[in-house]
Design an enzyme around this catalytic site. Structure first.
Site, mmCIF file in Angstrom:
data_model
loop_
_atom_site.group_PDB
_atom_site.id
_atom_site.type_symbol
_atom_site.label_atom_id
_atom_site.label_comp_id
_atom_site.label_asym_id
_atom_site.label_seq_id
_atom_site.Cartn_x
_atom_site.Cartn_y
_atom_site.Cartn_z
ATOM 1 N N ASP A 1 -2.525 2.967 18.023
ATOM 2 C CA ASP A 1 -2.949 1.657 18.447
ATOM 3 C C ASP A 1 -2.892 0.978 17.114
ATOM 4 O O ASP A 1 -2.957 -0.627 17.213
ATOM 5 C CB ASP A 1 -4.378 1.829 17.607
ATOM 6 C CG ASP A 1 -4.934 2.615 18.349
ATOM 7 O OD1 ASP A 1 -4.734 2.923 19.400
ATOM 8 O OD2 ASP A 1 -6.188 3.742 17.549
ATOM 9 N N ALA B 1 -7.282 -7.956 -8.917
ATOM 10 C CA ALA B 1 -8.396 -8.811 -7.878
ATOM 11 C C ALA B 1 -8.867 -9.732 -8.876
ATOM 12 O O ALA B 1 -9.329 -11.149 -7.965
ATOM 13 C CB ALA B 1 -9.607 -8.329 -7.791
ATOM 14 N N SER C 1 -11.355 -0.547 -1.042
ATOM 15 C CA SER C 1 -9.847 -0.788 0.059
ATOM 16 C C SER C 1 -10.685 -1.499 1.545
ATOM 17 O O SER C 1 -9.630 -2.946 1.704
ATOM 18 C CB SER C 1 -9.395 0.189 -0.012
ATOM 19 O OG SER C 1 -9.204 0.329 -0.625
ATOM 20 N N ASP D 1 0.764 -1.494 0.215
ATOM 21 C CA ASP D 1 -0.002 0.283 0.197
ATOM 22 C C ASP D 1 0.911 1.379 0.247
ATOM 23 O O ASP D 1 2.028 1.379 -0.356
ATOM 24 C CB ASP D 1 -0.925 0.355 1.344
ATOM 25 C CG ASP D 1 -2.173 0.801 0.405
ATOM 26 O OD1 ASP D 1 -2.187 1.757 0.668
ATOM 27 O OD2 ASP D 1 -3.455 0.041 0.843
ATOM 28 N N HIS E 1 -3.799 6.098 3.746
ATOM 29 C CA HIS E 1 -4.685 4.640 2.968
ATOM 30 C C HIS E 1 -3.915 3.933 3.876
ATOM 31 O O HIS E 1 -4.720 2.607 4.704
ATOM 32 C CB HIS E 1 -4.448 4.782 2.047
ATOM 33 C CG HIS E 1 -5.365 3.532 0.947
ATOM 34 N ND1 HIS E 1 -4.863 2.518 1.136
ATOM 35 C CD2 HIS E 1 -6.645 3.958 0.831
ATOM 36 C CE1 HIS E 1 -5.573 1.887 0.097
ATOM 37 N NE2 HIS E 1 -7.385 2.755 0.141
#
Length: 370
Positions: free
Chosen positions: A69, A195, A247, A61, A94
């Site tokens: 976190d 994909a 996404s 990415d 992103h």
């Protein structure tokens, strides 16, 4: 095979375009309440039996920046944009958002919680603020495979080239699960690359009501659906972001794959995918269809021992407790906006078509649509 093949050719010709990357969200105290997908998927029940421990998920990415976190979760990866980088630079937020959806651990009731909070994230940076032509996706997949990733998340899309085909095949041979965003409207008219490849799980998005999100594309290559509208997660500068698009849905399914790989360490990648698909909640037309694929991700069902994993797949944790009643999901909707960055890889179809056909003919997943 004809439908899948036509989808591949159409996507290879279409290419892809840039899209938005989400907006800032509220402070940590409000984040958990905004993560509606946790209740929708009954994540608390799923995490009673698996939290993703022992599994590394590669996030190919925009990089993954430091975030409270994600403390202790992000490994040193690599950067295909800046020499010597370790993948832990993210100028868009992103990639950090996708990592949070997969493996954020937050506080007890504050901050972001990922699907597999004990999984590790291997960050691989392949794009920055703007889409990159000829992004090194194939090399990134190879790096992930060679550095121990058992799940690869591709919340991006675009063109395809021989290097990517070769890397995907090598990952398949190495028993790696690859999850990718199916594509977003209006930039895409069908399932985008990579994909659409047979060994990659193409994930579309649903809204809060469980219906196909307006932003999500349809196509014969679609495999699964998961929440992908107004999805809260980690962001840049220790903040949070809200995103809509395939996404986010793909990252959630990558977290689900990590849970399975942790609970059933002997389960093969093919068996993991088959389990996710066979336990999905059927939606739309009966059976596999172009709008919902095999259906909506059902985390608890996928992790249930009653789903009968293969004889070689022995659980590493206690049996799954009985599932509680399905959590009610809000029917509220907001305007959709794409959050999947699409990367154009301008390679002529004539160069890759022969190899692509051979690759697609190599293997079909159990239960895949004809």
């Amino acid at each position: 095979m004809t439908r899948r093949f036509l989808a591949v050719v159409a996507a290879a010709l279409a290419g892809a375009s840039a899209a938005l990357c989400g907006t800032p969200a509220l402070g940590a105290d409000a984040v958990r309440d905004k993560q509606w997908h946790l209740e929708f998927l009954d994540v608390a029940e799923a995490q009673r039996t698996s939290t993703g421990k022992g599994v590394t998920v590669a996030v190919i990415d925009s990089g993954v920046s430091d975030h409270p976190d994600l403390s202790g979760t992000v490994l040193n990866g690599t950067d295909f944009l800046e020499r010597g980088g370790n993948g832990r630079t993210d100028r868009t937020g992103h990639g950090t958002g996708m990592a949070g959806l997969i493996a954020a651990h937050g506080g007890e009731k504050t901050g972001a919680l990922g699907i597999a909070p004990d999984a590790k994230i291997l960050p691989i940076r392949v794009f920055d603020k703007k889409p990159q032509k000829n992004a090194r996706i194939g090399e990134a997949i190879t790096y992930a495979t060679e550095h121990g990733a058992k799940v690869i998340n591709l919340s991006l899309g675009g063109g395809i080239d021989p290097a990517t085909l070769s890397a995907v095949k090598a990952a398949q041979d190495a028993d790696v699960v690859i999850i990718a965003a199916a594509g977003n409207k209006p930039e895409d008219v069908g399932i985008t690359a990579p994909a659409f490849l047979e060994s990659i799980v193409a994930v579309g998005a649903i809204d809060r009501s469980g219906k196909k999100a307006a932003v999500s594309v349809s196509g014969a290559a679609l495999d699964l659906m998961a929440p992908g509208e107004d999805i809260e997660s980690t962001g840049r500068n220790d903040g949070y972001r809200s995103g809509t698009g395939t996404s986010d849905a793909a990252a959630i399914v990558s977290g689900a794959a990590a849970l399975l790989r942790s609970k059933y360490p002997d389960m093969t990648a093919e068996e993991v995918v088959a389990r996710l698909e066979s336990t999905a909640i059927d939606k739309g037309k009966p059976g596999v269809d172009a709008d919902y694929g095999h259906g909506i991700l059902d985390l608890v069902a996928a992790l249930s021992d009653s789903a009968a994993p293969s004889a070689s797949a022995s659980p590493s944790t206690a049996p799954t407790p009985t599932r509680s009643a399905s959590a009610a999901a809000s029917s509220a909707t907001e305007p959709a906006g794409s959050t999947t960055p699409f990367i154009v890889g301008g390679v002529a179809v004539v160069v890759v078509l022969g190899g692509l056909i051979a690759f697609l003919l190599a293997r079909r997943r159990p239960g895949a649509s004809p």
